[in-house]
Write a protein that holds these residues in place. Structure first.
Motif, PDB file in Angstrom:
ATOM      1  N   VAL A 114     128.482 100.065  37.534  1.00  0.00           N
ATOM      2  CA  VAL A 114     129.306  99.412  38.548  1.00  0.00           C
ATOM      3  C   VAL A 114     128.448  98.957  39.724  1.00  0.00           C
ATOM      4  N   SER A 115     128.574  97.670  40.046  1.00  0.00           N
ATOM      5  CA  SER A 115     127.791  97.103  41.144  1.00  0.00           C
ATOM      6  C   SER A 115     128.647  96.301  42.121  1.00  0.00           C
ATOM      7  N   ASN A 116     129.948  96.242  41.879  1.00  0.00           N
ATOM      8  CA  ASN A 116     130.822  95.536  42.816  1.00  0.00           C
ATOM      9  C   ASN A 116     132.219  96.153  42.781  1.00  0.00           C
ATOM     10  N   GLN A 117     133.047  95.747  43.729  1.00  0.00           N
ATOM     11  CA  GLN A 117     134.374  96.353  43.870  1.00  0.00           C
ATOM     12  C   GLN A 117     135.258  96.078  42.653  1.00  0.00           C
ATOM     13  N   GLN A 118     135.178  94.893  42.061  1.00  0.00           N
ATOM     14  CA  GLN A 118     136.013  94.594  40.891  1.00  0.00           C
ATOM     15  C   GLN A 118     135.693  95.538  39.738  1.00  0.00           C
ATOM     16  N   GLN A 119     134.418  95.765  39.481  1.00  0.00           N
ATOM     17  CA  GLN A 119     134.035  96.681  38.405  1.00  0.00           C
ATOM     18  C   GLN A 119     134.508  98.105  38.714  1.00  0.00           C
ATOM     19  N   LYS A 120     134.406  98.514  39.974  1.00  0.00           N
ATOM     20  CA  LYS A 120     134.876  99.854  40.348  1.00  0.00           C
ATOM     21  C   LYS A 120     136.387  99.951  40.161  1.00  0.00           C
ATOM     22  N   ASP A 121     137.105  98.927  40.577  1.00  0.00           N
ATOM     23  CA  ASP A 121     138.558  98.902  40.372  1.00  0.00           C
ATOM     24  C   ASP A 121     138.892  98.978  38.885  1.00  0.00           C
ATOM     25  N   ASP A 122     138.134  98.265  38.062  1.00  0.00           N
ATOM     26  CA  ASP A 122     138.361  98.296  36.608  1.00  0.00           C
ATOM     27  C   ASP A 122     138.135  99.697  36.054  1.00  0.00           C
ATOM     28  N   ALA A 123     137.051 100.350  36.482  1.00  0.00           N
ATOM     29  CA  ALA A 123     136.766 101.712  36.023  1.00  0.00           C
ATOM     30  C   ALA A 123     137.888 102.662  36.437  1.00  0.00           C
ATOM     31  N   PHE A 124     138.330 102.546  37.683  1.00  0.00           N
ATOM     32  CA  PHE A 124     139.394 103.417  38.166  1.00  0.00           C
ATOM     33  C   PHE A 124     140.709 103.143  37.446  1.00  0.00           C
ATOM     34  N   GLN A 125     140.959 101.907  37.061  1.00  0.00           N
ATOM     35  CA  GLN A 125     142.181 101.591  36.328  1.00  0.00           C
ATOM     36  C   GLN A 125     142.180 102.265  34.955  1.00  0.00           C
ATOM     37  N   VAL A 126     141.043 102.242  34.263  1.00  0.00           N
ATOM     38  CA  VAL A 126     140.951 102.928  32.968  1.00  0.00           C
ATOM     39  C   VAL A 126     141.175 104.424  33.171  1.00  0.00           C
ATOM     40  N   ARG A 127     140.545 105.000  34.175  1.00  0.00           N
ATOM     41  CA  ARG A 127     140.730 106.428  34.460  1.00  0.00           C
ATOM     42  C   ARG A 127     142.180 106.744  34.784  1.00  0.00           C
ATOM     43  N   ALA A 143     129.006 109.026  43.269  1.00  0.00           N
ATOM     44  CA  ALA A 143     128.684 109.006  41.836  1.00  0.00           C
ATOM     45  C   ALA A 143     128.253 107.620  41.370  1.00  0.00           C
ATOM     46  N   VAL A 144     127.525 107.601  40.261  1.00  0.00           N
ATOM     47  CA  VAL A 144     127.236 106.362  39.542  1.00  0.00           C
ATOM     48  C   VAL A 144     128.441 106.120  38.632  1.00  0.00           C
ATOM     49  N   HIS A 145     129.058 104.965  38.740  1.00  0.00           N
ATOM     50  CA  HIS A 145     130.231 104.654  37.925  1.00  0.00           C
ATOM     51  C   HIS A 145     129.854 103.661  36.831  1.00  0.00           C
ATOM     52  N   LEU A 146     130.475 103.836  35.679  1.00  0.00           N
ATOM     53  CA  LEU A 146     130.256 102.942  34.549  1.00  0.00           C
ATOM     54  C   LEU A 146     131.596 102.425  34.069  1.00  0.00           C
ATOM     55  N   VAL A 147     131.584 101.195  33.581  1.00  0.00           N
ATOM     56  CA  VAL A 147     132.790 100.618  32.997  1.00  0.00           C
ATOM     57  C   VAL A 147     132.379  99.852  31.746  1.00  0.00           C
ATOM     58  N   GLY A 148     133.181 100.005  30.700  1.00  0.00           N
ATOM     59  CA  GLY A 148     132.934  99.309  29.450  1.00  0.00           C
ATOM     60  C   GLY A 148     133.983  98.237  29.236  1.00  0.00           C
ATOM     61  N   TYR A 149     133.512  97.051  28.838  1.00  0.00           N
ATOM     62  CA  TYR A 149     134.413  95.920  28.620  1.00  0.00           C
ATOM     63  C   TYR A 149     134.385  95.492  27.164  1.00  0.00           C
ATOM     64  N   GLU A 150     135.532  95.136  26.667  1.00  0.00           N
ATOM     65  CA  GLU A 150     135.684  94.530  25.350  1.00  0.00           C
ATOM     66  C   GLU A 150     136.421  93.221  25.582  1.00  0.00           C
ATOM     67  N   GLU A 151     135.748  92.097  25.311  1.00  0.00           N
ATOM     68  CA  GLU A 151     136.312  90.770  25.570  1.00  0.00           C
ATOM     69  C   GLU A 151     136.810  90.645  27.010  1.00  0.00           C
ATOM     70  N   ASN A 152     135.984  91.112  27.940  1.00  0.00           N
ATOM     71  CA  ASN A 152     136.233  91.056  29.380  1.00  0.00           C
ATOM     72  C   ASN A 152     137.400  91.917  29.860  1.00  0.00           C
ATOM     73  N   HIS A 153     137.901  92.809  29.010  1.00  0.00           N
ATOM     74  CA  HIS A 153     138.946  93.745  29.416  1.00  0.00           C
ATOM     75  C   HIS A 153     138.334  95.130  29.569  1.00  0.00           C
ATOM     76  N   PRO A 154     138.592  95.818  30.690  1.00  0.00           N
ATOM     77  CA  PRO A 154     138.051  97.161  30.853  1.00  0.00           C
ATOM     78  C   PRO A 154     138.730  98.127  29.876  1.00  0.00           C
ATOM     79  N   ALA A 173     136.827 101.324  28.857  1.00  0.00           N
ATOM     80  CA  ALA A 173     136.204 102.643  28.948  1.00  0.00           C
ATOM     81  C   ALA A 173     135.621 102.814  30.343  1.00  0.00           C
ATOM     82  N   ALA A 174     135.481 104.068  30.748  1.00  0.00           N
ATOM     83  CA  ALA A 174     134.912 104.357  32.060  1.00  0.00           C
ATOM     84  C   ALA A 174     134.289 105.747  32.052  1.00  0.00           C
ATOM     85  N   ALA A 175     133.424 105.974  33.011  1.00  0.00           N
ATOM     86  CA  ALA A 175     132.811 107.283  33.203  1.00  0.00           C
ATOM     87  C   ALA A 175     132.126 107.289  34.560  1.00  0.00           C
TER      88      ALA A 175
END
Length: 142
Positions: free
Chosen positions: A6-19, A42-53, A55-57
């Motif tokens: 995660v390097s921006n707010q959108q990616q963080k929001d996506d990770a939090f949405q999966v969680r 924390a270091v946040h990670l988000v996984g995308y499949e066809e631009n949809h979040p 997975a997260a960790a």
């Protein structure tokens, strides 16, 4: 799956949405336990499949090891090795930080999954957010 640190707010929001979907809605973890003060550092990670979040960790460095936390995959995307992929990604970050041990608290239903990835159970069962867990570790080759 395209995994991003995660390097921006959108990616963080996506990770939090999966969680939110997996832990709060699906597993009924109270929001105040799921989203905590450790999310700030924390270091946040988000996984995308066809631009949809899908997975997260999050990853924290604690007492000389990397602590894998909040690992989750959306229900409809399970069984495609996405969990394995995100864990491997996290393990590489740990090694890149010159650490050789990964640690996690696994829900007991996922214990066999983590064992298949080389993790060893090092605790008795305990409850976290009303869900049985065990602590597991893995020595990483650097």
């Amino acid at each position: 799956m395209d995994i991003r640190r995660v390097s921006n707010q959108q990616q963080k929001d996506d990770a939090f949405q999966v969680r939110r979907v997996v832990f709060i809605e699906e597993q009924n973890v109270p929001e105040e336990l799921e989203i905590d003060e450790d999310d700030q550092t924390a270091v946040h990670l988000v996984g995308y499949e066809e631009n949809h979040p899908v997975a997260a960790a999050r990853l924290r460095f604690v007492d000389g090891y990397g602590k894998l936390e909040r690992i989750c995959v959306m229900k409809e995307y399970r069984g495609h090795s996405f969990g394995k992929q995100i864990i491997s990604f996290m393990e590489q970050i740990i090694k890149d930080h010159d650490r050789d041990t990964a640690k996690l608290n696994a829900q007991t239903h996922a214990e066999n999954f983590y064992q298949s990835l080389g993790y060893v159970t090092v605790s008795d069962e305990f409850m976290d957010a009303g869900i049985p867990h065990v602590t597991m570790i893995k020595k990483l080759k650097t």
